[in-house]
Design an enzyme around this catalytic site. Structure first.
Site, PDB file in Angstrom:
ATOM      1  N   HIS A 186       2.723 -15.897   6.828  1.00 14.95           N
ATOM      2  CA  HIS A 186       3.632 -16.756   7.574  1.00 14.95           C
ATOM      3  C   HIS A 186       4.028 -16.149   8.916  1.00 14.95           C
ATOM      4  O   HIS A 186       4.191 -16.857   9.904  1.00 14.95           O
ATOM      5  CB  HIS A 186       4.864 -17.069   6.726  1.00 14.95           C
ATOM      6  CG  HIS A 186       4.568 -18.092   5.672  1.00 14.95           C
ATOM      7  ND1 HIS A 186       5.233 -18.162   4.488  1.00 14.95           N
ATOM      8  CD2 HIS A 186       3.653 -19.073   5.637  1.00 14.95           C
ATOM      9  CE1 HIS A 186       4.740 -19.148   3.766  1.00 14.95           C
ATOM     10  NE2 HIS A 186       3.770 -19.718   4.447  1.00 14.95           N
ATOM     11  N   GLU A 428     -20.413 -31.673   2.523  1.00 18.21           N
ATOM     12  CA  GLU A 428     -20.200 -30.225   2.492  1.00 18.21           C
ATOM     13  C   GLU A 428     -20.853 -29.587   1.279  1.00 18.21           C
ATOM     14  O   GLU A 428     -20.637 -28.412   1.002  1.00 18.21           O
ATOM     15  CB  GLU A 428     -18.695 -29.901   2.537  1.00 18.21           C
ATOM     16  CG  GLU A 428     -17.855 -30.638   1.513  1.00 18.21           C
ATOM     17  CD  GLU A 428     -16.364 -30.353   1.630  1.00 18.21           C
ATOM     18  OE1 GLU A 428     -15.964 -29.383   2.280  1.00 18.21           O
ATOM     19  OE2 GLU A 428     -15.587 -31.130   1.037  1.00 18.21           O
ATOM     20  N   ASP A 452     -17.600 -25.139   3.776  1.00 18.21           N
ATOM     21  CA  ASP A 452     -18.120 -25.180   2.406  1.00 18.21           C
ATOM     22  C   ASP A 452     -19.635 -25.324   2.397  1.00 18.21           C
ATOM     23  O   ASP A 452     -20.310 -24.713   1.566  1.00 18.21           O
ATOM     24  CB  ASP A 452     -17.493 -26.348   1.633  1.00 18.21           C
ATOM     25  CG  ASP A 452     -16.163 -25.937   1.010  1.00 18.21           C
ATOM     26  OD1 ASP A 452     -16.104 -24.830   0.442  1.00 18.21           O
ATOM     27  OD2 ASP A 452     -15.194 -26.697   1.112  1.00 18.21           O
ATOM     28  N   CYS A 499     -16.113 -31.168  11.008  1.00 22.11           N
ATOM     29  CA  CYS A 499     -14.743 -30.634  11.007  1.00 22.11           C
ATOM     30  C   CYS A 499     -14.692 -29.198  10.510  1.00 22.11           C
ATOM     31  O   CYS A 499     -13.617 -28.622  10.404  1.00 22.11           O
ATOM     32  CB  CYS A 499     -13.805 -31.535  10.213  1.00 22.11           C
ATOM     33  SG  CYS A 499     -14.313 -31.760   8.507  1.00 22.11           S
TER      34      CYS A 499
HETATM   35  C1  PEP Z   1     -15.091 -27.418   5.380  1.00 19.55           C
HETATM   36  O1  PEP Z   1     -15.404 -27.138   4.218  1.00 19.55           O
HETATM   37  O2  PEP Z   1     -15.832 -27.189   6.363  1.00 19.55           O
HETATM   38  C2  PEP Z   1     -13.786 -28.040   5.674  1.00 19.55           C
HETATM   39  C3  PEP Z   1     -13.496 -28.492   6.870  1.00 19.55           C
HETATM   40  O3  PEP Z   1     -12.878 -28.130   4.691  1.00 19.55           O
HETATM   41  P1  PEP Z   1     -12.022 -26.908   4.114  1.00 19.55           P
HETATM   42  O4  PEP Z   1     -12.178 -25.752   5.069  1.00 19.55           O
HETATM   43  O5  PEP Z   1     -10.646 -27.433   4.010  1.00 19.55           O
HETATM   44  O6  PEP Z   1     -12.677 -26.658   2.798  1.00 19.55           O
HETATM   45 MG    MG Z   2     -14.360 -27.995   2.529  1.00 15.89          MG
END
Ligand code: PEP
Ligand code: MG
Length: 566
Positions: A186, A428, A452, A499
């Site tokens: 944090h 993913e 992932d 993402c």
């Molecule tokens: C990913 O797996 O790339 C993703 C964006 O999700 P997280 O990092 O939350 O698993």
């Molecule tokens: Mg993920």
């Protein structure tokens, strides 16, 4: 030179101020007037809550709601009925308030710190914070106040608690160095929000460093130099001015659309974990939200947020975005993200266990509550729904079926929602890539989760340092996966975004442009940088680089080559 973890970007040069925490020592004694002792503990807890509330109010002026939330979480712990009941029981059996409170806190600290995931472990730090705060009050020791340290101070401590940081004047603090902590601590979150360079995890720093000594702190590389010589100082001052210059140059990209050098337009949106992160996304010129990790709404709580609570959060985020897109990912728990009260079973291999969409489809009520909240919020903005960790078409169909069922219920109750809400999936898993053509027929969009996808493709855990040499999105196998997904999406005319962290990697950008990605979803401070990277490529120049990169057989060759062109 000392080496730690750079947890907050930037370079700070200043004078060390060692923060020596007072020892919270006491002699255990048997009490006879147990009622009075219980009152003494409750009075100390009330003072703690009052002080923390005041700190939270002060923090509101300098930081966001998220940081205030950390302190509010401390108040929640201090008022936790189980914790209080157990402490009272111990006092009733004759223990003094200090010993009773300390042993109950230690019990919680042990439970939380033995958890496998970093977020639950982080709760142990919160309980440690509350324990020290309350013991300090019981022992009559004054709190350390950092509100009036001189300009150019480098705070150096074994551990900096959020409450210590809450009162600081960030303009006087050049940098932070601590012995403990990591990126998700944090205090690291606070340092990033306050934009103070910080390096954590330097063993024995408070023994090594001296008060008043000059220190150079590089929050990017994690390097710390104590008593630098003239040439080291010059080098870092130069690096510092280069960073400032870089920041200024990036400002040129503010307010512009995200386009490649030959005018192809891309969407550049942000990843967020809390509703108030929308503010940061807008401040950094994000064009919307490409990933709202809703599991964070479920953390730091003792029970799941209600439909109303979730609805309010999603609606608030949608309204703040004023029509800009908001992709809400449904609960993605399991793997490295545990939520104690949801009662996830201990699994041999949690990354391959009952996580994300699998957990939600098994826990319909929880899932339906979230979907209803999202659907209701969809009447207030440009919301889409995204399912995480899809591996087969059935999961997508089942999720969509549940959404259709909820839509019918809402219609009957004449509750407003967007009938045409888009439903997409995170690609993913390796399975989702192999059947991307099938999934593209039933999903409205794809978003590639390279964090992932890299792990599942390489069978290498993202948190395991022994196999980190394999964990790279630039592995030929992962790059082929990414290319396949994008092609499958384009063939069916559905938008494809990314993402995962790779979306902000300058070496990845020409490849993604060449493969035909439509949307980049990155953390807010990366928006202008990624817009700049994209502006440097034409489709043709990106195609040339991608063709060459994809011709190599190893990750090493690919990254060596890409390093020469970015
Ligand atoms: C990913 O797996 O790339 C993703 C964006 O999700 P997280 O990092 O939350 O698993
Ligand atoms: Mg993920």
């Amino acid at each position: 030179m000392l080496k730690g973890k750079g947890v907050s970007r930037g370079i700070g040069i200043g004078s060390i101020l060692l923060i020596d925490q007072p020892l919270l020592e006491y002699t255990k004694k048997q009490v006879t007037d147990t009622k009075a002792e219980i009152k003494r503990l409750h009075d100390a807890l009330n003072i703690f809550c009052e002080e923390t509330e005041n700190q939270a109010n002060a923090l509101k002026q300098t930081s966001g709601e998220k940081e205030v939330g950390i302190l509010k979480g401390h108040i929640g712990i201090a008022k936790d009925p189980i914790l209080l009941e157990e402490a009272d029981k111990l006092i009733s059996s004759g223990e003094c308030a200090e010993a009773a409170f300390e042993s109950i806190c230690d019990m919680f600290i042990n439970i939380f710190s033995s958890a496998d995931d970093e977020i639950t472990q982080q709760r142990a730090t919160d309980v440690i914070d509350v324990k020290s705060g309350v013991l300090r009050i019981l022992l009559g020791i004054n709190d350390i106040r950092l509100s009036d340290v001189p300009h150019g101070t480098v705070l150096c401590a074994r551990e900096l608690t959020p409450s210590m940081l809450s009162g600081i004047n960030k303009h006087n603090i050049s940098a932070i160095i601590t012995e403990t902590g990591s990126t998700t601590s944090h205090s690291a979150i606070l340092a990033r929000v306050m934009e103070i360079p910080a390096v954590m995890s330097i063993p024995d720093i408070i023994i090594t460093a001296k008060n008043g000594e000059t220190a150079v702190v590089d929050g990017i590389t994690g390097d710390v130099i104590l008593s630098p010589d003239i040439s080291q100082l010059e080098k870092y001052k130069l690096k510092c001015s280069r960073l400032i210059q870089e920041h200024k140059e990036l400002e040129k990209f503010r307010g512009n659309p995200t386009t490649s050098a030959d005018g192809i337009e891309y969407k550049l949106v942000c990843n967020i974990g809390k509703t108030e992160d929308v503010i940061k996304a807008m401040e950094h010129d994000g064009e919307g939200v490409g990933l709202f990790r809703t599991e964070f709404l479920f953390m730091d709580k003792n029970s799941a947020p209600t439909e109303e609570e979730q609805f309010n959060e999603y609606k608030k985020a949608a309204l703040m975005l004023k029509g800009k897109p908001l992709i809400i990912r449904t609960l993605d728990i399991g793997g490295d993200k545990a939520i104690p009260y949801l009662g996830l079973k201990k699994e041999e291999n949690p990354f391959m266990g009952l996580r994300a969409i699998r957990y939600c489809l098994k826990n319909r009520e929880l899932f339906a509550t979230q979907l209803r909240a999202i659907l209701r919020a969809s009447a207030f903005g440009n919301i889409s729904i995204m399912f995480p960790m899809i591996t087969c078409v059935e999961e997508l169909r089942e999720g969509k079926k549940l959404i259709n069922h909820i839509k019918e219920q809402l219609k009957k109750k004449e509750t407003a929602f967007n009938e045409n809400i888009k439903i997409g999936i995170m690609t993913e898993t390796a399975a989702s890539v192999i059947i991307a053509d099938l999934l593209a027929q039933e999903a409205d969009f794809f978003s590639i989760g390279t964090n992932d996808l890299t792990g599942y493709t390489m069978a290498a855990d993202r948190g395991n340092s022994d196999v980190s040499y394999l964990y790279s999105a630039l592995q030929p196998s992962v790059l082929r996966m990414i290319k396949t997904i994008i092609e499958a999406g384009r063939n069916r005319n559905i938008p494809v975004g990314m993402c995962g962290e790779a979306a902000a990697d300058p070496m990845m950008i020409p490849l993604l442009i060449s493969f035909g990605l439509n949307e980049f979803s990155v953390s807010a401070p990366n928006v202008l940088r990624v817009r700049k990277y994209i502006s440097e490529w034409t489709k043709q120049s990106a195609d040339e680089v991608a063709a060459k990169a994809m011709s190599f057989a190893t990750q090493q060759e690919i990254s060596d080559y890409l390093k020469t062109i970015v």
